[in-house]
Design a protein around this motif. Structure first.
Motif, PDB file in Angstrom:
ATOM      1  N   LEU A  83       0.860  -1.187   0.000  1.00 45.44           N
ATOM      2  CA  LEU A  83       0.000   0.000   0.000  1.00 45.44           C
ATOM      3  C   LEU A  83       0.893   1.233   0.000  1.00 45.44           C
ATOM      4  O   LEU A  83       1.613   1.484   0.962  1.00 45.44           O
ATOM      5  N   ALA A  84       0.849   1.985  -1.089  1.00 43.17           N
ATOM      6  CA  ALA A  84       1.605   3.250  -1.139  1.00 43.17           C
ATOM      7  C   ALA A  84       0.587   4.378  -1.067  1.00 43.17           C
ATOM      8  O   ALA A  84      -0.006   4.607  -0.015  1.00 43.17           O
ATOM      9  N   GLY A 123      -2.306   4.387  -2.609  1.00 45.29           N
ATOM     10  CA  GLY A 123      -3.624   3.757  -2.547  1.00 45.29           C
ATOM     11  C   GLY A 123      -4.631   4.279  -3.561  1.00 45.29           C
ATOM     12  O   GLY A 123      -5.805   3.903  -3.522  1.00 45.29           O
ATOM     13  N   GLN A 124      -4.196   5.125  -4.501  1.00 41.97           N
ATOM     14  CA  GLN A 124      -5.170   5.764  -5.387  1.00 41.97           C
ATOM     15  C   GLN A 124      -5.683   4.825  -6.485  1.00 41.97           C
ATOM     16  O   GLN A 124      -6.722   5.081  -7.090  1.00 41.97           O
ATOM     17  N   VAL A 132      -6.855   1.065  -3.620  1.00 38.02           N
ATOM     18  CA  VAL A 132      -8.027   1.113  -2.733  1.00 38.02           C
ATOM     19  C   VAL A 132      -9.346   1.061  -3.514  1.00 38.02           C
ATOM     20  O   VAL A 132     -10.266   0.353  -3.106  1.00 38.02           O
ATOM     21  N   PRO A 133      -9.486   1.769  -4.665  1.00 37.11           N
ATOM     22  CA  PRO A 133     -10.705   1.548  -5.449  1.00 37.11           C
ATOM     23  C   PRO A 133     -10.902   0.071  -5.817  1.00 37.11           C
ATOM     24  O   PRO A 133     -12.020  -0.453  -5.720  1.00 37.11           O
ATOM     25  N   ASN A 136     -12.118  -1.573  -2.754  1.00 37.02           N
ATOM     26  CA  ASN A 136     -13.499  -1.204  -2.422  1.00 37.02           C
ATOM     27  C   ASN A 136     -14.491  -1.978  -3.300  1.00 37.02           C
ATOM     28  O   ASN A 136     -15.586  -2.316  -2.864  1.00 37.02           O
ATOM     29  N   ASN A 147       3.983   3.700   3.783  1.00 35.13           N
ATOM     30  CA  ASN A 147       3.972   5.158   3.938  1.00 35.13           C
ATOM     31  C   ASN A 147       4.859   5.668   5.071  1.00 35.13           C
ATOM     32  O   ASN A 147       5.135   6.866   5.141  1.00 35.13           O
ATOM     33  N   GLY A 160      -4.611  12.311 -13.140  1.00 35.08           N
ATOM     34  CA  GLY A 160      -5.776  12.424 -12.259  1.00 35.08           C
ATOM     35  C   GLY A 160      -6.145  13.864 -11.933  1.00 35.08           C
ATOM     36  O   GLY A 160      -6.175  14.719 -12.806  1.00 35.08           O
ATOM     37  N   HIS A 161      -6.412  14.111 -10.654  1.00 29.90           N
ATOM     38  CA  HIS A 161      -6.847  15.406 -10.166  1.00 29.90           C
ATOM     39  C   HIS A 161      -5.923  15.820  -9.021  1.00 29.90           C
ATOM     40  O   HIS A 161      -5.168  14.998  -8.520  1.00 29.90           O
ATOM     41  N   PRO A 162      -6.004  17.103  -8.587  1.00 27.38           N
ATOM     42  CA  PRO A 162      -5.102  17.538  -7.510  1.00 27.38           C
ATOM     43  C   PRO A 162      -5.135  16.619  -6.282  1.00 27.38           C
ATOM     44  O   PRO A 162      -4.082  16.286  -5.728  1.00 27.38           O
ATOM     45  N   GLN A 163      -6.329  16.181  -5.861  1.00 26.93           N
ATOM     46  CA  GLN A 163      -6.406  15.337  -4.655  1.00 26.93           C
ATOM     47  C   GLN A 163      -5.691  14.000  -4.867  1.00 26.93           C
ATOM     48  O   GLN A 163      -5.118  13.436  -3.934  1.00 26.93           O
ATOM     49  N   ILE A 164      -5.781  13.483  -6.099  1.00 29.00           N
ATOM     50  CA  ILE A 164      -5.117  12.220  -6.432  1.00 29.00           C
ATOM     51  C   ILE A 164      -3.602  12.426  -6.393  1.00 29.00           C
ATOM     52  O   ILE A 164      -2.858  11.589  -5.886  1.00 29.00           O
ATOM     53  N   ASN A 168      -1.938  14.569  -4.698  1.00 32.13           N
ATOM     54  CA  ASN A 168      -1.440  14.769  -3.332  1.00 32.13           C
ATOM     55  C   ASN A 168      -1.154  13.442  -2.641  1.00 32.13           C
ATOM     56  O   ASN A 168      -0.320  13.364  -1.751  1.00 32.13           O
ATOM     57  N   HIS A 170     -11.360  16.675 -18.201  1.00 33.79           N
ATOM     58  CA  HIS A 170     -10.120  16.936 -17.488  1.00 33.79           C
ATOM     59  C   HIS A 170      -9.859  15.836 -16.449  1.00 33.79           C
ATOM     60  O   HIS A 170     -10.713  15.554 -15.621  1.00 33.79           O
TER      61      HIS A 170
END
Lengths: 293, 169
Positions: free
Chosen positions: A31-32, A34-35, A38-39, A42, A55, A102-106, A108, A190
């Motif tokens: 697990l690094a 998790g982007q 984890v999906p 899930n 981590n 991806g997106h900014p949250q991804i 990060n 985007h």
């Protein structure tokens, strides 16, 4: 939409992590960020019995230049790579590519090593690193080995990483002086997974003749691929609109990209051809100006 | 599976619990910390509704396990007004004034994605705003109101600190 149960371990050293990965009676997964993992968990498409959370291994988070080569620790976040002045100055292709992840949250949370080990054929960094002839350092309890990108990626979501191995570092060679780069892709929205894309580099001598070119393709095959014949055809003369178009046509000649509900294979091939032709000219312009990106 | 004891600071308050490793941070925030401002939409990292800040960075709380934030600082939408004695944050004011929401389900995610950036930049053009909010889906507004709200909030928050550098805002 909840993951299946698993055992959780957070090693304090790389050695501890490697020992956990070597456990015979487990199905461990690293697990690094998790982007991607984890999906999958899930959805219960992935059901590891043991999660090894790396981590805590701060020693795997770094960006540094050693000699002429760039070294990126596996736990480096996308956002850190995106904001690195060193990378933007000397390997601008990576900066251009990572902004499209991806997106900014991804960005990060997601890590460089995680993206590589996940090996999605539409991921940006594997393709950029293929264009840059990068290598990957992997470790297990029996030692370390360095794999060229072409040995590392073996299929869709498949790498040559063994279950007891951990990807620890990406090594990127320097680009020759007089090199321009371009990363481009097409997405419907985007940050979506791209329908096609490419990473190219063009090196020019002082007279403007091409001395070296790299063309790596995204979404064209189950792994990142290089268009070697198209690259070779560019060498020895100036890059013009005509030669870029010819090279792009050559690059997609033998491709058979997937057809799915997002796009037909034929559409993807045409798309990649257009992106390569355009990107070669952009890279040539940047090589002339001496502007990295 | 063995439960693991974790200590997480959420909006300045310490929350200590023993949790299953598979408990998502989004569920920890809602069911353990009982903070229901963080909304759970898709649970696979696409919609952005569950965005919270971990050590200051916006991340999707449905893609983190609660055990991963042991010892770290989490900030949720409740912090915005709580830090102002119940008054709305300028970003919330702007969402209200510019009609940046209809049903409001996605709003906490937008707020937590945008808020840290407002402290860093003076103003944003529409392309930057759209890139910033690209990881958050809204199914009602069509985004125009949201873009206007972010632009207004950035402008308002920039002006006081510009005229009085280092002064209270």
């Amino acid at each position: 939409m909840k993951p299946a149960p698993f055992r959780y371990e957070k090693p304090r050293s790389v050695e501890q992590a490697l020992a956990l990965l070597a456990a015979e009676d487990e199905e461990p997964k690293v697990l690094a960020g998790g982007q991607s993992l984890v999906p999958l968990m899930n959805f219960r498409l992935a059901r590891p019995s043991l999660l090894v959370d790396i981590n805590g291994l701060a020693e795997l988070s770094y960006i540094r230049r050693e000699g002429s080569r760039l070294r990126i620790g596996a736990l480096t976040r996308h956002a850190v790579l995106e904001e690195s002045p060193l990378v933007e100055r000397h390997w601008p292709l990576l900066t251009e590519a990572v902004r499209l992840v991806g997106h900014p949250q991804i960005r990060n949370a997601g890590t460089i090593g995680g993206s590589l080990a996940h090996a999605d054929p539409t991921a940006e960094l594997p393709v950029a690193l293929a264009a840059l002839d990068a290598g990957f350092v992997v470790r297990s309890r029996s030692g370390a080995r360095e794999l060229h990108w072409s040995e590392f990626f073996v299929g869709q979501l498949q790498t040559s990483l063994q279950p007891d191995e951990l990807l620890v570092e990406t090594v990127v060679p320097a680009l020759p002086a007089g090199t321009g780069c371009r990363f481009d892709e097409f997405t419907r929205r985007h940050g979506d997974f791209a329908l096609g894309g490419c990473a190219v580099t063009v090196s020019l001598d002082p007279d403007g003749a091409c001395t070296r070119a790299a063309i790596a393709l995204l979404g064209a095959a189950p792994t990142p691929i290089r268009a070697a014949r198209a690259e070779a055809e560019l060498v020895g003369r100036p890059v013009t609109a005509e030669s870029a178009a010819r090279s792009a046509a050559r690059a997609v000649q033998d491709l058979d990209p997937t057809s799915d509900l997002h796009a037909s294979g034929e559409y993807r091939r045409d798309l990649i051809e257009s992106l390569v032709a355009r990107s070669l000219l952009t890279a040539r312009g940047r090589a002339r100006e001496g502007v990295p990106a | 599976m063995t439960r693991i004891r974790i200590t997480v600071t959420i909006n300045g308050a310490v929350v200590e619990r023993a949790v299953d490793p598979r408990m998502l941070l989004s569920d920890f925030i809602r069911h353990e910390a009982r903070l229901t401002g963080t909304h759970v939409g898709c649970e696979h990292g696409v919609c952005g509704s569950c965005t919270v800040q971990v050590d200051g960075s916006p991340v999707r709380s449905c893609l983190l396990f609660a055990v991963q934030v042991d010892g770290r600082e989490v900030r949720t939408v409740e912090a915005l007004a709580a830090e102002r004695d119940g008054a709305l944050h300028p970003l919330q004011e702007a969402f209200h004034a510019e009609q940046g929401l209809q049903c409001g389900f996605c709003t906490p995610g937008f707020l937590m994605s945008v808020e840290p950036v407002l402290d860093r930049v003076e103003e944003m053009d529409d392309a930057q705003i759209r890139a910033l909010i690209s990881g958050n889906l809204c199914r009602c507004t069509g985004y125009e109101g949201i873009v206007c709200a972010v632009r207004e909030a950035a402008r308002k928050m920039a002006s006081p600190s510009r005229s009085r550098p280092g002064g209270a805002s």
